[in-house]
Design a protein around this motif. Structure first.
Motif, PDB file in Angstrom:
ATOM      1  N   SER A 190       0.629  -1.010   0.285  1.00  0.00           N
ATOM      2  CA  SER A 190       0.112   0.072  -0.191  1.00  0.00           C
ATOM      3  C   SER A 190       1.068   1.048  -0.029  1.00  0.00           C
ATOM      4  O   SER A 190       1.847   1.925   0.938  1.00  0.00           O
ATOM      5  CB  SER A 190      -1.271   0.120   1.105  1.00  0.00           C
ATOM      6  N   PHE A 219      -5.388  -3.327   8.557  1.00  0.00           N
ATOM      7  CA  PHE A 219      -7.024  -3.094   8.661  1.00  0.00           C
ATOM      8  C   PHE A 219      -7.246  -2.325   7.311  1.00  0.00           C
ATOM      9  O   PHE A 219      -7.937  -2.293   6.565  1.00  0.00           O
ATOM     10  CB  PHE A 219      -7.736  -3.143   9.996  1.00  0.00           C
ATOM     11  N   ARG A 228      -5.424  -0.438   4.997  1.00  0.00           N
ATOM     12  CA  ARG A 228      -4.551  -0.148   4.503  1.00  0.00           C
ATOM     13  C   ARG A 228      -4.356  -1.643   3.235  1.00  0.00           C
ATOM     14  O   ARG A 228      -4.618  -1.263   2.322  1.00  0.00           O
ATOM     15  CB  ARG A 228      -2.738  -0.144   4.530  1.00  0.00           C
ATOM     16  N   LEU A 229      -4.430  -2.736   4.132  1.00  0.00           N
ATOM     17  CA  LEU A 229      -4.621  -3.978   3.547  1.00  0.00           C
ATOM     18  C   LEU A 229      -5.154  -5.306   3.473  1.00  0.00           C
ATOM     19  O   LEU A 229      -5.579  -5.644   2.461  1.00  0.00           O
ATOM     20  CB  LEU A 229      -3.413  -4.784   4.005  1.00  0.00           C
ATOM     21  N   LYS A 230      -6.485  -4.852   4.745  1.00  0.00           N
ATOM     22  CA  LYS A 230      -7.734  -5.643   4.474  1.00  0.00           C
ATOM     23  C   LYS A 230      -7.261  -7.095   4.837  1.00  0.00           C
ATOM     24  O   LYS A 230      -7.676  -7.827   4.260  1.00  0.00           O
ATOM     25  CB  LYS A 230      -8.198  -5.009   2.388  1.00  0.00           C
ATOM     26  N   ILE A 231      -6.509  -7.036   5.877  1.00  0.00           N
ATOM     27  CA  ILE A 231      -6.207  -8.350   6.189  1.00  0.00           C
ATOM     28  C   ILE A 231      -6.195  -7.979   7.881  1.00  0.00           C
ATOM     29  O   ILE A 231      -5.922  -7.047   8.817  1.00  0.00           O
ATOM     30  CB  ILE A 231      -4.716  -8.874   6.125  1.00  0.00           C
ATOM     31  N   VAL A 232      -6.379  -9.281   8.599  1.00  0.00           N
ATOM     32  CA  VAL A 232      -7.004  -9.470   9.588  1.00  0.00           C
ATOM     33  C   VAL A 232      -5.613  -9.842  10.821  1.00  0.00           C
ATOM     34  O   VAL A 232      -4.960 -11.549   9.729  1.00  0.00           O
ATOM     35  CB  VAL A 232      -8.197 -10.096   9.955  1.00  0.00           C
ATOM     36  N   GLY A 241      -3.329 -14.469  12.225  1.00  0.00           N
ATOM     37  CA  GLY A 241      -4.834 -13.439  12.099  1.00  0.00           C
ATOM     38  C   GLY A 241      -5.747 -14.027  13.341  1.00  0.00           C
ATOM     39  O   GLY A 241      -7.312 -13.912  13.085  1.00  0.00           O
ATOM     40  N   PHE A 263      -9.183  -7.263  18.535  1.00  0.00           N
ATOM     41  CA  PHE A 263      -8.607  -6.174  17.173  1.00  0.00           C
ATOM     42  C   PHE A 263      -9.892  -4.995  17.617  1.00  0.00           C
ATOM     43  O   PHE A 263      -9.180  -3.912  16.506  1.00  0.00           O
ATOM     44  CB  PHE A 263      -9.791  -6.912  16.349  1.00  0.00           C
ATOM     45  N   ARG A 264     -10.553  -5.096  18.744  1.00  0.00           N
ATOM     46  CA  ARG A 264     -11.384  -3.704  18.777  1.00  0.00           C
ATOM     47  C   ARG A 264     -10.306  -2.740  19.169  1.00  0.00           C
ATOM     48  O   ARG A 264     -10.096  -1.281  19.017  1.00  0.00           O
ATOM     49  CB  ARG A 264     -12.815  -3.811  20.042  1.00  0.00           C
ATOM     50  N   LEU A 288      -8.442  -1.519  16.489  1.00  0.00           N
ATOM     51  CA  LEU A 288      -9.131   0.121  15.606  1.00  0.00           C
ATOM     52  C   LEU A 288      -8.821   1.630  16.943  1.00  0.00           C
ATOM     53  O   LEU A 288      -9.122   2.048  15.915  1.00  0.00           O
ATOM     54  CB  LEU A 288     -10.800  -0.559  15.459  1.00  0.00           C
ATOM     55  N   ASP A 289      -9.727   1.270  17.865  1.00  0.00           N
ATOM     56  CA  ASP A 289      -9.117   2.595  19.071  1.00  0.00           C
ATOM     57  C   ASP A 289      -8.082   2.707  18.643  1.00  0.00           C
ATOM     58  O   ASP A 289      -8.029   4.126  18.478  1.00  0.00           O
ATOM     59  CB  ASP A 289      -9.745   1.774  20.298  1.00  0.00           C
TER      60      ASP A 289
END
Lengths: 324, 324
Positions: B26, B272, B274-278, B308, B315-316, B319-320
């Protein structure tokens, strides 16, 4: 008109620039669906959606002097990012017309990819008119989001990959589910599979309330959606099928599958926990269809996850839903 | 001892069973790092981590009559899932010994893959002893998590893919960053790259407080971690480098890179968006190193995201952190 030769040509122009996305699966998803599910994660494509394929296809096919003047596009977001990055990588400028209520992340990303973003009011302004005016004023070439043969050809390259990847797995019969807005992606995929995997049946998948393609295929004429905004599945809520895409879908596609927003969010959560990919609700409607609407589908389903550009708050909703 | 021929043999046994993960990137990550970053997302591998490679390699190499009696493994989670699924797909039973404080999702998934799970107390019991006893009692073959040549050979197949994918991109010099616990993954990758991409330098990446490999490489002898639990990076907090892996790492690896938990969580958030991976925190330490510890690295970095399997609550947190 797009045909398999145009798709093969697009693939040649895309080679080395587009990502070949893998085919994913999980025994947990198979169990939920009661059938084999494979997922084509186009959320892993450059700019987070399949749209980069069509954008690259269209821009790379322009005459160099025309291309040098720049391009313009209108989009709820994913097409915008695809065009912006494809333009930047070609060394040309881009203007993107976006609805003012598009997700913040999509507007920001489009700017970050180097595009000039022009916002408009989805309810009161006509984006086509704005696009035509700007493109006349500045000599820009309009890259349409779906009703454009070169764009359809670019999206079709994902269909070529699906055909090859399915063949490697020994699959010669499958239902292929594709999230569908205006129909550019599914048209390209259907044309590619018609040529390369004739045992496959392609179905458009849409969110409830925005099922224009499903209804149009049923009635045999172009039907419109009543609402034009207000869905979590913002990526795929175009008003109606395209004039170019509708005849292709009519000829090649099986019946559409309609899912609820709730089912789309559940699919986002399961893609997180079981496939380790980030999918936006609109991009997850095909996976939702495979998981929760298997009636009428065969033993093997290939669901395309078309995009992953999701706001963190919406992603939290999907995580919450899963815990509930 | 594992060599390139063993890795090539493992690849032949894995063909059609293991997923070839793509190489992602990315422009947003490149900008943060000030250099080109490519990501090898082994979180997209079967069972959500590279561990499936080593498990398949070891189980597929057993004599059929030995294999038929079943296998046993001990693991903080990802190795467990890899062994459980590889055993199930071979049609044999598996017993997995797991620490009682392993993430809930990993225990549940291991059971769901068909394994019998035996929990132990990480602070007061010796997992090796439990494993040896059960394996003697039932005639099970122990599949070690890292200090086993066949497992190292299986993990090395990811290195073969990296070499090929980098060559396609015209990359002949790069720093390859690998999340490192006991050292099985990085040993396999280093052996593969020594043979196939001699211009690459491989670096182990670890979380602060669990940097046994980094310190061992510096001192030239095996160093232990003081703590043995209590990290978000649970996947990679083995007590010390292996007796087989340490000499390989000593011979082939560059210096280690140590990141904070906070940096690992930031990398999870950026993967999450920029690459859409977990990616789980332990699996994200190499990406964190590439993003935030570039000093000493060259223009091109390939960061492996090794797993992953992350709880939604963690994971939250990521995101926070990103929103903050």
């Amino acid at each position: 008109m797009t045909d398999i030769a145009m798709i093969e040509s697009a693939r040649a122009r895309l080679a080395g620039h587009v990502r070949r996305t893998p085919l994913l699966s999980s025994p947990f998803l198979d169990e939920i669906a009661g059938r084999r599910i494979f997922v084509k994660p186009e959320c892993l494509q450059h700019t987070g959606s399949f749209k980069f394929r069509g954008a690259w296809s269209a821009i790379s096919a322009l005459e160099p002097d025309v291309r040098a003047r720049g391009v313009i596009a209108f989009s709820s977001g994913n097409h915008a990012q695809g065009v912006a990055l494809a333009a930047k990588l070609h060394g040309i400028s881009s203007v993107i017309i976006m609805p003012a209520d598009a997700p913040r992340i999509k507007i920001e990303n489009t700017r970050a990819y180097g595009a000039e973003v022009v916002l408009y009011d989805r309810a009161n302004e006509d984006r086509d008119e704005i696009g035509a005016r700007l493109s006349a004023e500045r000599g820009l070439t309009l890259v349409k989001p779906f009703d454009e043969p070169l764009v359809i050809a670019g999206q079709g390259t994902a269909g070529l990959e699906i055909a090859e990847q399915a063949a490697e797995l020994g699959i010669d019969k499958a239902d292929v589910l594709v999230p569908t807005g205006g129909g550019g992606f599914i048209s390209g995929v259907s044309l590619a599979l018609e040529a390369k995997a004739p045992g496959f049946t392609v179905h458009p998948c849409e969110p409830q309330g925005f099922d224009d393609v499903t209804r149009s295929l049923k009635s045999g004429r172009i039907e419109r959606n009543d609402r034009q905004s207000g869905s979590l599945c913002d990526a795929i809520i175009t008003p109606q099928p395209g004039n170019i895409t509708f005849p292709i879908m009519s000829k090649l596609c099986g019946p559409g599958v309609v899912v609820t927003e709730d089912e789309a969010l559940k699919a986002v959560g399961l893609a997180f926990s079981r496939l380790k990919i980030v999918v936006e609700p609109g991009g997850a409607v095909a996976l939702a269809a495979a998981l929760f609407h298997g009636e009428g589908l065969g033993d093997t389903v290939i669901a395309v996850c078309s995009g992953g550009n999701i706001d963190p708050d919406v992603f939290r909703m999907a995580l919450d839903q899963q815990a509930a």
